[in-house]
Design an enzyme around this catalytic site. Structure first.
Site, short mmCIF file in Angstrom:
data_model
loop_
_atom_site.label_atom_id
_atom_site.label_comp_id
_atom_site.label_asym_id
_atom_site.label_seq_id
_atom_site.Cartn_x
_atom_site.Cartn_y
_atom_site.Cartn_z
N LYS A 173 -3.63 4.83 -13.04
CA LYS A 173 -1.99 4.43 -12.78
C LYS A 173 -1.53 5.81 -11.93
O LYS A 173 -0.99 5.83 -10.87
CB LYS A 173 -1.22 3.86 -13.66
CG LYS A 173 0.03 3.97 -13.37
CD LYS A 173 0.55 2.90 -12.12
CE LYS A 173 1.75 3.37 -11.48
NZ LYS A 173 2.76 2.47 -11.60
N ARG A 184 1.38 -2.11 -10.68
CA ARG A 184 0.75 -1.71 -9.30
C ARG A 184 1.28 -2.08 -8.21
O ARG A 184 0.99 -1.92 -7.11
CB ARG A 184 -0.82 -1.80 -9.37
CG ARG A 184 -1.53 -1.29 -10.69
CD ARG A 184 -2.94 -1.65 -10.42
NE ARG A 184 -3.86 -0.64 -10.27
CZ ARG A 184 -5.12 -0.80 -9.94
NH1 ARG A 184 -5.62 -1.87 -9.94
NH2 ARG A 184 -6.19 0.49 -9.69
N ASP A 208 17.07 -8.04 -21.66
CA ASP A 208 17.31 -6.75 -20.74
C ASP A 208 18.63 -6.43 -21.55
O ASP A 208 19.67 -7.11 -22.12
CB ASP A 208 17.75 -6.79 -19.55
CG ASP A 208 17.75 -5.58 -18.67
OD1 ASP A 208 16.89 -5.49 -17.72
OD2 ASP A 208 18.60 -4.78 -19.05
N GLY A 217 10.70 8.93 -1.93
CA GLY A 217 11.74 8.49 -2.95
C GLY A 217 10.99 7.46 -3.68
O GLY A 217 9.92 7.28 -3.90
N TYR A 274 12.84 -4.21 -11.29
CA TYR A 274 11.89 -4.40 -10.13
C TYR A 274 10.90 -4.97 -10.55
O TYR A 274 9.96 -5.56 -9.64
CB TYR A 274 11.99 -3.29 -9.26
CG TYR A 274 13.26 -2.85 -8.57
CD1 TYR A 274 13.45 -3.60 -7.44
CD2 TYR A 274 14.05 -2.08 -9.04
CE1 TYR A 274 14.66 -3.22 -6.73
CE2 TYR A 274 15.31 -1.73 -8.64
CZ TYR A 274 15.49 -2.21 -7.35
OH TYR A 274 17.04 -2.15 -6.63
N ASN A 278 -0.68 7.07 -7.83
CA ASN A 278 0.53 7.75 -7.23
C ASN A 278 0.58 9.05 -6.95
O ASN A 278 1.13 9.39 -6.09
CB ASN A 278 1.68 7.22 -8.41
CG ASN A 278 2.24 5.96 -8.08
OD1 ASN A 278 1.80 5.18 -7.50
ND2 ASN A 278 3.01 5.56 -8.87
N ARG A 330 -1.36 9.27 -3.62
CA ARG A 330 -0.37 8.90 -2.50
C ARG A 330 0.65 10.19 -2.30
O ARG A 330 0.83 10.69 -1.19
CB ARG A 330 0.61 7.82 -2.99
CG ARG A 330 0.93 6.99 -1.67
CD ARG A 330 0.90 5.64 -1.57
NE ARG A 330 1.62 5.06 -0.77
CZ ARG A 330 0.98 4.53 0.59
NH1 ARG A 330 0.10 4.86 0.82
NH2 ARG A 330 2.11 4.02 1.22
N CYS A 343 8.68 6.08 -8.52
CA CYS A 343 7.13 6.21 -8.99
C CYS A 343 6.48 7.39 -8.38
O CYS A 343 6.08 8.45 -8.99
CB CYS A 343 6.43 5.05 -8.72
SG CYS A 343 7.33 3.62 -8.84
N THR A 357 4.91 2.91 -16.74
CA THR A 357 3.87 3.91 -16.40
C THR A 357 4.02 5.17 -17.41
O THR A 357 5.20 5.69 -17.72
CB THR A 357 4.17 4.70 -14.97
OG1 THR A 357 4.15 3.50 -14.04
CG2 THR A 357 3.08 5.54 -14.72
N HIS A 395 -10.69 8.86 13.20
CA HIS A 395 -12.12 9.27 12.39
C HIS A 395 -12.47 8.28 11.54
O HIS A 395 -11.69 7.78 10.76
CB HIS A 395 -12.01 10.57 12.15
CG HIS A 395 -13.10 11.26 11.51
ND1 HIS A 395 -13.85 10.98 10.05
CD2 HIS A 395 -13.97 12.21 11.78
CE1 HIS A 395 -14.76 11.48 9.85
NE2 HIS A 395 -15.15 12.24 11.02
N1 SAJ Z 1 6.05 7.48 2.13
C1 SAJ Z 1 6.12 8.45 3.07
N2 SAJ Z 1 4.78 8.55 3.92
C2 SAJ Z 1 3.83 7.41 3.53
C3 SAJ Z 1 3.97 6.54 2.53
C4 SAJ Z 1 5.13 6.33 2.01
O1 SAJ Z 1 6.82 9.28 3.39
O2 SAJ Z 1 2.61 7.47 4.34
C5 SAJ Z 1 7.34 7.48 1.45
C6 SAJ Z 1 8.27 6.42 1.45
O3 SAJ Z 1 9.15 6.12 2.47
C7 SAJ Z 1 8.87 6.10 0.11
C8 SAJ Z 1 7.98 7.12 -0.68
O4 SAJ Z 1 6.84 7.81 0.24
O5 SAJ Z 1 10.02 7.22 0.22
C9 SAJ Z 1 7.21 5.96 -1.63
O6 SAJ Z 1 6.72 4.68 -0.92
P1 SAJ Z 1 5.58 3.98 -1.14
O7 SAJ Z 1 5.71 2.88 -0.23
O8 SAJ Z 1 4.28 4.73 -1.08
O9 SAJ Z 1 5.47 3.61 -2.74
P2 SAJ Z 1 6.36 2.90 -3.67
O10 SAJ Z 1 6.90 3.93 -4.59
O11 SAJ Z 1 7.20 2.09 -3.27
O12 SAJ Z 1 5.39 2.08 -4.64
C10 SAJ Z 1 4.29 2.83 -5.11
C11 SAJ Z 1 2.90 2.17 -5.13
N3 SAJ Z 1 1.81 2.90 -5.48
C12 SAJ Z 1 0.70 3.37 -4.61
O13 SAJ Z 1 0.77 2.93 -3.54
C13 SAJ Z 1 -0.36 4.12 -5.21
C14 SAJ Z 1 2.74 0.75 -5.90
O14 SAJ Z 1 1.64 0.40 -5.62
C15 SAJ Z 1 3.25 1.09 -7.27
O15 SAJ Z 1 3.29 0.13 -7.94
C16 SAJ Z 1 4.59 1.76 -7.43
O16 SAJ Z 1 4.58 3.07 -6.74
C17 SAJ Z 1 5.05 2.23 -9.02
O17 SAJ Z 1 5.65 1.27 -9.27
O18 SAJ Z 1 4.32 2.90 -9.36
#
Ligand code: SAJ
Length: 406
Positions: free
Chosen positions: A200, A148, A33, A251, A13, A204, A207, A254, A119, A238
């Site tokens: 990095k 990222r 690959d 899920g 990906y 994550n 988040r 990352c 990562t 706010h």
């Molecule tokens: N999710 C929630 N609530 C939210 C946001 C997300 O439940 O408010 C869930 C999503 O449904 C999903 C999971 O979290 O199951 C992760 O989704 P995501 O959209 O937050 O992130 P990823 O895993 O698709 O991508 C992240 C990103 N990191 C950040 O935003 C800090 C991306 O920029 C990174 O490149 C990627 O991880 C990575 O490869 O590390």
């Protein structure tokens, strides 16, 4: 094709879009690959997965003849490693990186540069990766440029996001920055490998912890009987508050994994570990809420349908999806069917949407795919109620996670 200037190792990906963007920018790129099926499908001009805009980019790059997929690693000036790093006992498992290095060892030459996009933990480059490269006794440059980009918007983010390049050598860092600037429009910052990796993992972790907080708010709202969605929406007015969205769990490859890379560094219990556990426990919590609904509607032996198997909206990637653990939990007590319009149904034993809608007594919406907003549930008389874990549906018999007020 000329001698490749870049060899991208790992066409997943991240690796494949990176390789194609570099090729589109005029670099001569080979993509390697170990999965020969992936290479043969690329040679037949078929992409191994869906990502917005990737097909168009692939077509453009084919006409430029600047990209080739190969099952044999090739000499190049720069090697970019983009392989998975699973979690193992609170650290990044480097096994795929180490085997990539082993494969490239015979073809790297003095003056080449290796860039790690995968990562890793903050000290992994210094403690484990650089010593291996130094042991080859060649003049090889090295940098860590953690990816990222967000799946679903990968190409745009790969171009527009700022990038952090860590290197122990300023000249190596600048050389890598020059290559990335051929396709990156965001700012490129130079630092050490340790800081680049720490940034990095912090991103994550930020988040993961924030999503865990939103998921805990759901449980508090259910206990105190208020609507968490309305409360979050209003709290986010706010100026310094931005609560994330609750859901059925976290899920992807990352957010549920990378924060673990920090946890082994402290002996006391960490906030991070607790947050990860909250997110991991969400499928169990969804099951509890499902059972409350089943009791309320007096359903005996219901068939439960799960809408969505991908880990997040509008993507085809099911890695670490909470839908898988929820399916297994539900299957212990009820008969369960799963559907997803984007995920490979055969590979993951999914049913068609129509079959799930026609045969389920109760539905759980797990993934917030936009197409689910178009379903007219009233057409299916068998469906008693829907538990929407993402708060995207509307309708008389829709119930939301974190809202016992309905
Ligand atoms: N999710 C929630 N609530 C939210 C946001 C997300 O439940 O408010 C869930 C999503 O449904 C999903 C999971 O979290 O199951 C992760 O989704 P995501 O959209 O937050 O992130 P990823 O895993 O698709 O991508 C992240 C990103 N990191 C950040 O935003 C800090 C991306 O920029 C990174 O490149 C990627 O991880 C990575 O490869 O590390």
């Amino acid at each position: 094709m000329k001698t490749p200037s870049v060899c991208v190792v790992g066409l997943g990906y991240i690796g494949l879009p990176t390789a194609l963007l570099l090729a589109q920018a005029g670099n001569f790129v080979v993509g390697f690959d170990t999965d020969e099926r992936k290479i043969s499908s690329l040679k037949k001009k078929t992409l191994p997965f869906h990502e917005n805009g990737l097909e168009d980019l692939f077509l453009k790059v084919q006409s430029k003849k600047t990209f080739e997929a190969t099952a044999e690693i090739q000499a190049a000036d720069t090697f970019i490693i983009a392989v998975p790093t699973p979690q193992s006992n609170g650290t990044a498992d480097l096994k795929y990186i180490l085997s990539a290095l082993e494969l490239m060892k015979p073809v790297v030459k003095d003056g080449d540069t290796i860039v790690l996009e995968s990562t890793v933990g903050p000290r992994d480059c210094i403690d484990h990766i650089l010593p291996i490269i130094h042991s080859w006794q060649k003049k090889i440059g090295f940098g860590h440029c953690p990816e990222r980009a967000i799946p679903g918007n990968t190409l745009r983010e790969m171009v527009t996001n700022d990038r952090i390049i860590g290197s122990e050598d300023v000249t190596d860092g600048e050389k890598i920055a020059k290559l990335y600037r051929t396709f990156v429009k965001g700012e490129v910052f130079l630092t050490t490998t340790t800081i680049a990796a720490a940034c990095k993992v912090m991103e994550n972790t930020f988040r993961a912890v924030n999503i865990a907080l939103a998921n805990e708010f759901v449980q508090i709202a259910d206990a105190l009987q208020f609507n968490v969605w309305e409360a979050i929406g209003l709290a986010n007015h706010h100026p310094r508050v931005s609560i994330h969205s609750p859901g059925p769990g976290v899920g992807g490859h990352c957010i549920p994994i990378d924060p673990w890379f920090f946890t082994h560094s402290l002996t006391q219990p960490t906030l991070i570990e607790h947050a990860l556990r909250i997110n991991e426990s969400m499928p169990e919590y969804v099951m509890e809420q499902l059972k409350i609904l089943i009791k309320r509607y007096h359903l005996s032996k219901p068939t439960v349908g799960i809408l969505g198997y991908a880990y997040k909206k509008n993507v085809d990637d099911p890695r670490e999806s909470p839908a898988e653990s929820l399916k297994n939990i539900v299957a212990k007590e009820f008969s369960v069917m799963v559907t997803d319009p984007f995920v490979d149904a055969k590979k993951f034993h999914l049913q068609s949407q129509e079959e799930v809608l026609k045969k389920s007594d109760v539905l759980i919406l797990v993934t917030d795919h936009d197409v689910y907003k178009e379903i007219d549930f009233t057409k299916y008389r068998n469906i008693t109620c829907v538990l929407d874990t993402r708060h995207i549906l509307k309708g008389p018999f829709v119930h939301y996670l974190g809202d016992t007020t309905q």
